[in-house]
Enzyme design. Sequence first.
Site, PDB file in Angstrom:
ATOM      1  N   ASN A 208       9.075   1.935 -13.001  1.00 37.35           N
ATOM      2  CA  ASN A 208       8.086   2.990 -12.808  1.00 37.35           C
ATOM      3  C   ASN A 208       7.785   3.633 -14.154  1.00 37.35           C
ATOM      4  OD1 ASN A 208      10.023   5.248 -13.222  1.00 37.35           O
ATOM      5  ND2 ASN A 208      10.925   4.433 -11.347  1.00 37.35           N
ATOM      6  N   ASP A 276      13.004   2.416  -5.320  1.00 38.72           N
ATOM      7  CA  ASP A 276      13.352   2.408  -3.903  1.00 38.72           C
ATOM      8  C   ASP A 276      13.817   1.035  -3.426  1.00 38.72           C
ATOM      9  OD1 ASP A 276      12.717   5.129  -3.387  1.00 38.72           O
ATOM     10  OD2 ASP A 276      10.589   4.611  -3.421  1.00 38.72           O
ATOM     11  N   LYS A 286      13.199 -18.098 -15.496  1.00 38.55           N
ATOM     12  CA  LYS A 286      11.865 -17.524 -15.463  1.00 38.55           C
ATOM     13  C   LYS A 286      11.013 -18.254 -14.427  1.00 38.55           C
ATOM     14  CE  LYS A 286       7.729 -16.654 -18.205  1.00 38.55           C
ATOM     15  NZ  LYS A 286       7.044 -16.828 -19.504  1.00 38.55           N
ATOM     16  N   ILE A 305      21.033   7.415  -3.872  1.00 35.76           N
ATOM     17  CA  ILE A 305      22.081   8.091  -4.642  1.00 35.76           C
ATOM     18  C   ILE A 305      22.156   9.572  -4.274  1.00 35.76           C
ATOM     19  CG2 ILE A 305      22.908   8.637  -6.960  1.00 35.76           C
ATOM     20  CD1 ILE A 305      21.422   6.107  -7.923  1.00 35.76           C
ATOM     21  N   LYS A 337      12.069  16.455   2.342  1.00 33.84           N
ATOM     22  CA  LYS A 337      13.043  15.627   1.633  1.00 33.84           C
ATOM     23  C   LYS A 337      14.366  16.365   1.466  1.00 33.84           C
ATOM     24  CE  LYS A 337      13.735  12.955  -2.619  1.00 33.84           C
ATOM     25  NZ  LYS A 337      13.118  12.433  -3.860  1.00 33.84           N
TER      26      LYS A 337
END
Length: 397
Positions: A208, A276, A286, A305, A337
């Site tokens: 990300n 996620d 590869k 976690i 959350k």
Amino acid sequence: MLASKRILLIIGGGIAAYKSLDLIRRLRERGAEVVPVLTRAGSEFVTPLSVSALSGRKIFSDLFDLTDEAEMGHIELSRSADLIVVAPATADLMARMAQGHADDLASTLMLATDTPVLLAPAMNVRMWQHPATQRNMETLTADGIGFVGPNDGDMACGEHGPGRMAEVHEIVTAIGSALSGGPLQGRRVLVTSGPTHEPIDPVRYIANRSSGAQGTAIAQALAALGADVVFVTGPATVPPPGGVEVIRVETAQEMLAAVEGALPVDAAVFAAAVADWRVTSESDRKMKKTEGGLPLLEFAENPDILATVSRMAEGRPALVVGFAAETHDVVDLATAKRARKGCDWIVANDVSHATGIMGGAENAVTLITKEGADSWPRMGKDQVARQLAERIAQALA
């Protein structure tokens, strides 16, 4: 806190040396005695007369001064201070300290003392990020040297990034914490930061856009308040802070193992942007394009976690802080959350593309607690970190 404290201030040779003049003034306003040491390079940026006038003291600069050294002046200087502060601490000064050089007054003072030392690094971003400087920082940290900064920002050379000397008020705060122990003295705090990389094959991975800047700033702010910080970081684009224990990981599973290995702690701040999902069938070669079409990737959910630590029956930290990076309905989603994960606080922010927050220098957060939502104005990530660290110190008190 600073009244009657004796601070030996070593001024290195960098453009940020001009800030040392204001630092002297601010320290004296708080009742501290400032004994200035001006390096030869430092005198190219600020004059001995200005340093002497603001400190109200004779400056020291020459290791071979016959008058001072007749009484082993460098030993007396280094032993009589409550704290030695180097501002700016240049790449050269850090290198000589790390190698134990003693070829001028400044380096000799720092080698001849058992007084605590605090460095405020300042240099070009490439110099700060160079592996040699990072090795020197790790060596000095292991030797017990404290750090404040450097900050991200514009450089005199026109570049932008980490390497800018901490602002004067930040250095004054760090000095106060170093002399008093700080409100988090004796507390152990865990901080996770950066992204995780989940491999697909030896050259590809899922990731990300997290830079790790906010987590790094939080760890630094907690350390400045006296905390013993364990910093678990994924492959971030910003270097880790000084003065903390750094554990580097790649994947979410590795991060969970590092977190569990760092427990017990008094508080845990989960600022990392953990992936996620991971690929269940990572290839050891590869993956090649074929005429048969696109490869089929199967995914599995990564360990949670934040929820794992929040729900611990034994050894749970007294304060567990999570982060919620959302692109819409930020407060509602973050509130849900917090309840779902079982953590004490959630720091929520809007990371939609238009905000420029993900990977940027600023943040606008809302702190979600059981009492409700407290929205903070948009500010630099360093300021967010300091405000959060102070709230954590209040909660643990």
